[in-house]
Design a protein around this motif. Structure first.
Motif, PDB file in Angstrom:
ATOM      1  N   ASP A  46       8.459  30.427  97.796  1.00  0.00           N
ATOM      2  CA  ASP A  46       7.126  30.656  98.352  1.00  0.00           C
ATOM      3  C   ASP A  46       7.066  32.007  99.067  1.00  0.00           C
ATOM      4  O   ASP A  46       6.096  32.752  98.924  1.00  0.00           O
ATOM      5  CB  ASP A  46       6.760  29.516  99.307  1.00  0.00           C
ATOM      6  N   SER A  47       8.108  32.328  99.832  1.00  0.00           N
ATOM      7  CA  SER A  47       8.157  33.613 100.540  1.00  0.00           C
ATOM      8  C   SER A  47       8.139  34.782  99.570  1.00  0.00           C
ATOM      9  O   SER A  47       7.446  35.781  99.791  1.00  0.00           O
ATOM     10  CB  SER A  47       9.410  33.687 101.415  1.00  0.00           C
ATOM     11  N   ILE A  48       8.909  34.673  98.497  1.00  0.00           N
ATOM     12  CA  ILE A  48       8.951  35.751  97.499  1.00  0.00           C
ATOM     13  C   ILE A  48       7.599  35.894  96.805  1.00  0.00           C
ATOM     14  O   ILE A  48       7.110  37.016  96.598  1.00  0.00           O
ATOM     15  CB  ILE A  48      10.093  35.514  96.497  1.00  0.00           C
ATOM     16  N   ARG A  49       6.955  34.778  96.468  1.00  0.00           N
ATOM     17  CA  ARG A  49       5.623  34.854  95.853  1.00  0.00           C
ATOM     18  C   ARG A  49       4.642  35.566  96.785  1.00  0.00           C
ATOM     19  O   ARG A  49       3.882  36.440  96.357  1.00  0.00           O
ATOM     20  CB  ARG A  49       5.102  33.455  95.522  1.00  0.00           C
ATOM     21  N   ASN A  50       4.651  35.204  98.083  1.00  0.00           N
ATOM     22  CA  ASN A  50       3.762  35.852  99.047  1.00  0.00           C
ATOM     23  C   ASN A  50       4.070  37.341  99.185  1.00  0.00           C
ATOM     24  O   ASN A  50       3.166  38.157  99.311  1.00  0.00           O
ATOM     25  CB  ASN A  50       3.860  35.169 100.413  1.00  0.00           C
ATOM     26  N   TYR A  51       5.350  37.691  99.161  1.00  0.00           N
ATOM     27  CA  TYR A  51       5.765  39.088  99.242  1.00  0.00           C
ATOM     28  C   TYR A  51       5.234  39.867  98.039  1.00  0.00           C
ATOM     29  O   TYR A  51       4.717  40.977  98.180  1.00  0.00           O
ATOM     30  CB  TYR A  51       7.293  39.155  99.315  1.00  0.00           C
ATOM     31  N   ILE A  52       5.327  39.279  96.859  1.00  0.00           N
ATOM     32  CA  ILE A  52       4.852  39.936  95.637  1.00  0.00           C
ATOM     33  C   ILE A  52       3.333  40.123  95.684  1.00  0.00           C
ATOM     34  O   ILE A  52       2.812  41.201  95.373  1.00  0.00           O
ATOM     35  CB  ILE A  52       5.289  39.141  94.388  1.00  0.00           C
ATOM     36  N   VAL A  53       2.601  39.091  96.090  1.00  0.00           N
ATOM     37  CA  VAL A  53       1.140  39.183  96.173  1.00  0.00           C
ATOM     38  C   VAL A  53       0.737  40.270  97.163  1.00  0.00           C
ATOM     39  O   VAL A  53      -0.140  41.091  96.880  1.00  0.00           O
ATOM     40  CB  VAL A  53       0.525  37.816  96.570  1.00  0.00           C
ATOM     41  N   ARG A  54       1.374  40.305  98.329  1.00  0.00           N
ATOM     42  CA  ARG A  54       1.044  41.331  99.332  1.00  0.00           C
ATOM     43  C   ARG A  54       1.350  42.722  98.802  1.00  0.00           C
ATOM     44  O   ARG A  54       0.564  43.654  98.978  1.00  0.00           O
ATOM     45  CB  ARG A  54       1.800  41.081 100.629  1.00  0.00           C
ATOM     46  N   HIS A  55       2.493  42.876  98.138  1.00  0.00           N
ATOM     47  CA  HIS A  55       2.858  44.178  97.579  1.00  0.00           C
ATOM     48  C   HIS A  55       1.812  44.622  96.548  1.00  0.00           C
ATOM     49  O   HIS A  55       1.379  45.775  96.564  1.00  0.00           O
ATOM     50  CB  HIS A  55       4.243  44.126  96.932  1.00  0.00           C
ATOM     51  N   GLU A  56       1.407  43.717  95.672  1.00  0.00           N
ATOM     52  CA  GLU A  56       0.410  44.068  94.664  1.00  0.00           C
ATOM     53  C   GLU A  56      -0.924  44.428  95.306  1.00  0.00           C
ATOM     54  O   GLU A  56      -1.599  45.366  94.881  1.00  0.00           O
ATOM     55  CB  GLU A  56       0.248  42.922  93.658  1.00  0.00           C
ATOM     56  N   TRP A  57      -1.310  43.681  96.335  1.00  0.00           N
ATOM     57  CA  TRP A  57      -2.562  43.973  97.038  1.00  0.00           C
ATOM     58  C   TRP A  57      -2.488  45.343  97.713  1.00  0.00           C
ATOM     59  O   TRP A  57      -3.406  46.145  97.612  1.00  0.00           O
ATOM     60  CB  TRP A  57      -2.839  42.883  98.066  1.00  0.00           C
ATOM     61  N   MET A  58      -1.362  45.631  98.365  1.00  0.00           N
ATOM     62  CA  MET A  58      -1.207  46.899  99.060  1.00  0.00           C
ATOM     63  C   MET A  58      -1.056  48.065  98.076  1.00  0.00           C
ATOM     64  O   MET A  58      -1.320  49.207  98.426  1.00  0.00           O
ATOM     65  CB  MET A  58      -0.014  46.861 100.010  1.00  0.00           C
ATOM     66  N   SER A  59      -0.646  47.799  96.862  1.00  0.00           N
ATOM     67  CA  SER A  59      -0.490  48.854  95.863  1.00  0.00           C
ATOM     68  C   SER A  59      -1.835  49.358  95.370  1.00  0.00           C
ATOM     69  O   SER A  59      -1.911  50.395  94.730  1.00  0.00           O
ATOM     70  CB  SER A  59       0.329  48.336  94.677  1.00  0.00           C
ATOM     71  N   ASP A  60      -2.898  48.638  95.661  1.00  0.00           N
ATOM     72  CA  ASP A  60      -4.222  48.992  95.163  1.00  0.00           C
ATOM     73  C   ASP A  60      -5.084  49.665  96.230  1.00  0.00           C
ATOM     74  O   ASP A  60      -6.300  49.587  96.181  1.00  0.00           O
ATOM     75  CB  ASP A  60      -4.916  47.727  94.632  1.00  0.00           C
ATOM     76  N   ILE A  61      -4.473  50.299  97.196  1.00  0.00           N
ATOM     77  CA  ILE A  61      -5.222  50.988  98.246  1.00  0.00           C
ATOM     78  C   ILE A  61      -5.643  52.351  97.715  1.00  0.00           C
ATOM     79  O   ILE A  61      -4.798  53.194  97.429  1.00  0.00           O
ATOM     80  CB  ILE A  61      -4.365  51.171  99.520  1.00  0.00           C
ATOM     81  N   LYS A  62      -6.952  52.538  97.570  1.00  0.00           N
ATOM     82  CA  LYS A  62      -7.468  53.805  97.043  1.00  0.00           C
ATOM     83  C   LYS A  62      -8.651  54.257  97.874  1.00  0.00           C
ATOM     84  O   LYS A  62      -9.365  53.458  98.455  1.00  0.00           O
ATOM     85  CB  LYS A  62      -7.907  53.628  95.591  1.00  0.00           C
ATOM     86  N   GLY A  63      -8.854  55.560  97.912  1.00  0.00           N
ATOM     87  CA  GLY A  63     -10.000  56.114  98.620  1.00  0.00           C
ATOM     88  C   GLY A  63      -9.783  56.138 100.125  1.00  0.00           C
ATOM     89  O   GLY A  63      -8.697  55.855 100.621  1.00  0.00           O
TER      90      GLY A  63
END
Length: 140
Positions: free
Chosen positions: A38-55
């Motif tokens: 569960d921790s790894i899944r949450n880490y992956i989701v957060r990383h993907e969300w943070m990877s989409d910071i634009k503008g």
């Protein structure tokens, strides 16, 4: 489960494992493995969300670190100078003899936020690091 499971070994400080065990018990996980997955899944989701910071973004980078770690304070200062274009202000608090808390207020290009946050997070001696961002109110 239709996926093959891979067995891994992880070395952790005893106090970290004890805290993790307390959390998995409180949350009702059937095993450490469930909690880790569960921790790894949450880490992956957060990383993907943070990877989409634009503008243009505003935000904060909050970190707690051991200022006695050799070279860490100098490296943090260097990284902050490299990202002076997005840093508006910072608050620095001495928590105890060894640990500091810093909150850095950011405004600028989101891609630079990500670069800054990842450089700080990767440093040995940084115990906690969290980047929070939002679009400025004019874009909401």
């Amino acid at each position: 489960m239709d996926q093959d499971l891979m067995r891994i070994g992880v070395s952790l400080p005893e106090n970290l494992l004890e805290k993790f065990d307390e959390i998995i018990e409180k949350r009702g996980y059937s095993s450490r493995s469930e909690g880790i997955r569960d921790s790894i899944r949450n880490y992956i989701v957060r990383h993907e969300w943070m990877s989409d910071i634009k503008g243009r973004r505003v935000g904060t980078l909050t970190l707690m670190y051991d200022h006695t770690k050799r070279g860490l304070s100098n490296t943090l200062t260097e990284i902050q100078h490299e990202h002076a274009d997005i840093i508006q202000s910072s608050v620095h608090i001495h928590l105890d003899q060894d640990n500091c808390l810093e909150v850095i207020i950011l405004d600028g290009d989101g891609a630079n936020f990500k670069d800054f946050g990842e450089k700080v997070m990767a440093l040995k001696g940084v115990k906690y690091s969290k980047l929070n961002t939002a679009k400025p109110s004019e874009d909401v």
